[in-house]
Scaffold this motif. Structure first.
Motif, PDB file in Angstrom:
ATOM      1  N   HIS A 158      -7.214  19.026  36.706  1.00 51.75           N
ATOM      2  CA  HIS A 158      -8.651  19.132  36.455  1.00 51.75           C
ATOM      3  C   HIS A 158      -8.945  19.540  35.013  1.00 51.75           C
ATOM      4  CE1 HIS A 158      -7.562  20.560  40.557  1.00 51.75           C
ATOM      5  NE2 HIS A 158      -8.390  19.572  40.883  1.00 51.75           N
ATOM      6  N   PRO A 159      -9.777  18.766  34.304  1.00 54.11           N
ATOM      7  CA  PRO A 159     -10.152  19.167  32.934  1.00 54.11           C
ATOM      8  C   PRO A 159     -10.753  20.570  32.899  1.00 54.11           C
ATOM      9  CG  PRO A 159     -10.974  16.952  33.422  1.00 54.11           C
ATOM     10  CD  PRO A 159     -10.393  17.482  34.699  1.00 54.11           C
ATOM     11  N   LYS A 180      -3.816  19.277  30.145  1.00 55.61           N
ATOM     12  CA  LYS A 180      -4.165  18.793  31.485  1.00 55.61           C
ATOM     13  C   LYS A 180      -2.978  18.054  32.096  1.00 55.61           C
ATOM     14  CE  LYS A 180      -6.008  14.720  33.126  1.00 55.61           C
ATOM     15  NZ  LYS A 180      -5.914  14.731  34.583  1.00 55.61           N
ATOM     16  N   ASP A 193      -5.205  11.840  39.342  1.00 55.95           N
ATOM     17  CA  ASP A 193      -6.093  11.125  38.423  1.00 55.95           C
ATOM     18  C   ASP A 193      -5.666   9.666  38.447  1.00 55.95           C
ATOM     19  OD1 ASP A 193      -3.691  11.202  37.039  1.00 55.95           O
ATOM     20  OD2 ASP A 193      -4.408  12.465  35.405  1.00 55.95           O
ATOM     21  N   SER A 197      -8.164   7.419  33.714  1.00 58.70           N
ATOM     22  CA  SER A 197      -8.965   8.650  33.649  1.00 58.70           C
ATOM     23  C   SER A 197      -8.140   9.783  33.023  1.00 58.70           C
ATOM     24  CB  SER A 197      -9.502   9.045  35.026  1.00 58.70           C
ATOM     25  OG  SER A 197      -8.450   9.513  35.853  1.00 58.70           O
ATOM     26  N   ASP A 200      -8.337   9.182  29.277  1.00 59.71           N
ATOM     27  CA  ASP A 200      -9.664   9.476  28.709  1.00 59.71           C
ATOM     28  C   ASP A 200      -9.936  10.982  28.679  1.00 59.71           C
ATOM     29  OD1 ASP A 200      -9.994   6.773  28.455  1.00 59.71           O
ATOM     30  OD2 ASP A 200     -11.235   6.547  30.260  1.00 59.71           O
ATOM     31  N   GLU A 201      -9.633  11.648  29.800  1.00 53.89           N
ATOM     32  CA  GLU A 201      -9.892  13.102  29.851  1.00 53.89           C
ATOM     33  C   GLU A 201      -9.008  13.855  28.849  1.00 53.89           C
ATOM     34  OE1 GLU A 201     -11.336  13.161  34.532  1.00 53.89           O
ATOM     35  OE2 GLU A 201      -9.281  13.749  34.021  1.00 53.89           O
ATOM     36  N   ARG A 204     -10.419  13.477  25.330  1.00 55.97           N
ATOM     37  CA  ARG A 204     -11.592  14.329  25.104  1.00 55.97           C
ATOM     38  C   ARG A 204     -11.150  15.786  24.863  1.00 55.97           C
ATOM     39  NH1 ARG A 204     -14.596  17.635  27.298  1.00 55.97           N
ATOM     40  NH2 ARG A 204     -13.673  17.597  29.376  1.00 55.97           N
TER      41      ARG A 204
END
Ligand code: GUN
Ligand code: ZN
Length: 455
Positions: A158-159, A180, A193, A197, A200-201, A204
């Protein structure tokens, strides 16, 4: 002069509060003058029994014998007396899972069933940022209580768990490496995930946290069984998105896990090759455990300049085996090695305890780990392995003042043994065999003293 204030109040009043004041720590100062795996170990450590460290603006600005340099201190310098204590660099834990703090000391399983029974259900809770923040805070306080000032830390998938960790670390101004977890298969739905995703997470989070203050990001595929080849390749691609990123994962911790990896990746020559083909075997890559590596793996790691995180407490607790440290350290193809607590696989956050268990693991292979070698692996050696030797890991001018003050006389048992020690090496050995957080008198983060969270 050092920083005049800190956002938290867990740093005590010993810290100078005015911009004019500087801090000096007086005690026995431990400094490495060489690599104890390349010379007689006791020659690699210098110990000035009445030394002093001057700290200005969070960095060490001078180190030397008290008699020589203290007379030159200005009237603004506050001297803290740690005589009869050992002052050295803060410990560096190269492999640890903060979300597993709550399931530390869970009974009766080996790695794969332990993950399913205890770890995954606990990690599910980190979707909620408030919970993550609460555990991250407790974890960091515990780490500092143990004298550990830097760690390579797994968050969860989880981010929110990463946000929580880095924001708590920023509040304490600790130099932490974290990331992460990437996991797109062979894990419960609630912890998965996707390759995209996860990419991408992670991007970020890298943009937001990597290099922000003292925070550093590690791309973190959990281990080969829980990532598709696509996810591992994207992890490799992530490493090219910013300079000096870290990578952390697990490697060859147990034989059952190795068998599983061979069945999932039949076209690869071995477990390490799965990571290698994805571009993950490189400097600043940290592979946890590596208990069952072979000669070919070690040669590849030596060439690649990656790091193996030796986690002997965890390996004993989960019954995984014993890492062959002196094989990895062979001078003709030296591999970087650091030490890790690996909680919750490990059942202690104390790096002294890990040094103890590393000694026992080496003994089980008929080799003896010298206390100066163990201490180097837990500090300067780890910093070098991670490419952070210009920031941390030593007590030297210009380095960040992350320091650990140790008391070899902390308990009656330790005191009677310490009194018999005739050399600093022997004192360090007794400290690492008998010590834990009770032997950590003080921890300094960028020159600010951490207030213990436990009595
Ligand atoms: N291998 C994959 N995940 C883990 C973990 O969380 N802990 C340990 N010790 N090994 C792992
Ligand atoms: Zn681990």
């Amino acid at each position: 002069m050092i920083r005049s204030s800190h956002p938290r109040d867990s740093f005590d009043s010993e810290t100078p509060q005015t911009r004019q004041q500087s801090l000096a720590l007086r005690g026995t100062i431990l400094r490495f003058v060489g690599n104890p795996f390349d010379m007689p170990p006791e020659m690699a450590l210098s110990a000035d029994t009445d030394g002093v460290i001057l700290i200005e603006q969070g960095r060490v600005s001078a180190v030397g014998s008290y008699g020589q340099i203290a007379p030159q201190f200005g009237s603004d310098v506050v001297i803290v007396d740690h005589r009869d204590k050992l002052i050295g660099p803060g410990f560096i834990d190269t492999h640890v899972h903060y979300p597993q703090l709550g399931v530390i000391a869970s009974y009766g399983e080996q790695l794969l069933t332990w993950l399913e029974r205890y770890v995954f259900p606990e990690e599910r809770r980190f979707a909620e940022q408030t919970y993550a923040q609460h555990i991250a805070s407790a974890f960091l306080d515990n780490l500092l209580d143990q004298g550990t000032t830097t760690a390579a830390v797994y968050c969860t998938v989880h981010p929110e768990s990463v946000e929580a960790f880095f924001s708590e670390s920023s509040r304490r101004n600790t130099r932490m490496i974290a990331g992460k977890v990437l996991m797109d298969r062979n894990a419960p739905d609630y912890l998965r995930d996707t390759a995209q995703s996860g990419f991408d997470e992670s991007r970020r989070l890298i943009d937001k946290w990597h290099g922000r203050g003292r925070q550093l990001y590690a791309v973190t595929p959990r281990f080969a069984p829980t990532s598709t080849e696509t996810q591992l390749e994207l992890a490799g691609a992530l490493l090219d998105t910013a300079p000096d990123l870290f990578m952390q994962t697990h490697l060859l911790e147990t034989l059952r896990e190795e068998e599983w990896v061979r069945s999932l990746f039949p076209h690869r020559t071995g477990y390490l090759d799965v990571y290698d083909q994805a571009g993950l075997v490189r400097p600043r890559s940290i592979f946890g455990h590596a208990v069952h590596v072979n000669e070919q793996d070690l040669t590849r790691c030596a060439h690649a300049g990656c790091t193996l995180a030796h986690c002997p407490t965890s390996n004993a607790f989960l019954g995984s085996g014993a890492f062959r440290l002196f094989d990895a350290m062979r001078p003709d193809r030296r591999v970087h090695v650091g030490l890790g607590t690996d909680i919750g696989g490990g059942n202690s956050l104390s790096m002294l305890r890990v040094m103890n268990d590393a000694y026992c693991a080496a003994q089980s292979h008929g080799t003896s780990l010298h206390p100066v070698q163990a201490y180097w692996l837990a500090t300067a050696g780890a910093a070098q392995a991670l490419g952070l030797q210009h920031q941390i890991g030593q007590v030297e001018p210009r380095l960040e003042a992350d320091l650990c003050v140790m008391d070899p006389y902390a308990t009656p048992l330790m005191a009677q043994r310490a009194k018999r020690a005739e050399t600093v090496s022997d004192l360090l050995f007794a400290l690492s065999m008998l010590g834990d957080d009770r032997a950590i008198s003080a921890t300094y983060v960028m020159g600010l003293r951490h207030q213990r969270s436990t009595p």
